[in-house]
Design an enzyme around this catalytic site. Sequence first.
Site, PDB file in Angstrom:
ATOM      1  N   GLY A  11      42.281  37.665  42.428  1.00 30.50           N
ATOM      2  CA  GLY A  11      42.254  36.825  41.248  1.00 30.50           C
ATOM      3  C   GLY A  11      42.778  37.369  40.074  1.00 30.50           C
ATOM      4  O   GLY A  11      43.312  38.438  40.140  1.00 30.50           O
ATOM      5  N   CYS A  12      42.067  37.121  38.936  1.00 28.12           N
ATOM      6  CA  CYS A  12      42.389  37.598  37.807  1.00 28.12           C
ATOM      7  C   CYS A  12      42.310  39.220  37.791  1.00 28.12           C
ATOM      8  O   CYS A  12      41.059  39.645  38.148  1.00 28.12           O
ATOM      9  CB  CYS A  12      41.707  36.822  36.646  1.00 28.12           C
ATOM     10  SG  CYS A  12      41.505  37.885  35.191  1.00 28.12           S
ATOM     11  N   PHE A  13      43.133  40.032  37.294  1.00 31.78           N
ATOM     12  CA  PHE A  13      42.869  41.464  37.387  1.00 31.78           C
ATOM     13  C   PHE A  13      41.968  41.946  36.421  1.00 31.78           C
ATOM     14  O   PHE A  13      41.166  42.809  36.481  1.00 31.78           O
ATOM     15  CB  PHE A  13      44.188  42.208  37.280  1.00 31.78           C
ATOM     16  CG  PHE A  13      45.175  41.979  36.257  1.00 31.78           C
ATOM     17  CD1 PHE A  13      44.682  41.543  34.890  1.00 31.78           C
ATOM     18  CD2 PHE A  13      46.501  42.126  36.539  1.00 31.78           C
ATOM     19  CE1 PHE A  13      45.970  41.259  33.920  1.00 31.78           C
ATOM     20  CE2 PHE A  13      47.546  41.792  35.518  1.00 31.78           C
ATOM     21  CZ  PHE A  13      47.207  41.339  34.150  1.00 31.78           C
TER      22      PHE A  13
END
Length: 177
Positions: A11-13
């Site tokens: 997902g979002c880094f």
Amino acid sequence: MADEVATIAGGCFWCTEAVYQNLKGVRAVESGYIGGARPDPTYEQVCSGTTGHAEAIRVTFDADIISYADLLDIFFATHNPTTLNRQGNDVGTQYRSAIFPHTPEQEAEAKAAIERAQADHGDPIVTTIEADAPWYPAEDYHQKYWDRVGAQNPYCMAVIPPKLAKLRKGFAERIDA
């Protein structure tokens, strides 16, 4: 032992990076892009979902202190590996759950980690194991995002503290005080 590298997408880094940056044995965590067709993609291009890249992190670690298997177990415990191309409100292939092994040994360990994770989840694990591919570091303003500005970002405040709580609950001995 020489440092090793693990590349994972969960997902979002910003959210994944925050989990790994304070683990014992982790030397560095870099946010970036992997697995797509466009050379040198920008954040905006990756977010469009048209490049094929995943937001990912590259973890440099000392395997004498923390193993690749431990990193993968933390990965599966701190994101949802059962939702295809989605983590919470982040939807698209750029937010897929994926492991990018660098060696045949890492690939075997990734398969074993998926089996371990499947035993802990009721829904099927959809995490993919993808071929190592060119790595493109994200822009500087994405690096160490949680430490710099995450607490001022409502999205980060909604997503990251629960991940860190899961980390503390299941892997407290791995956290660098």
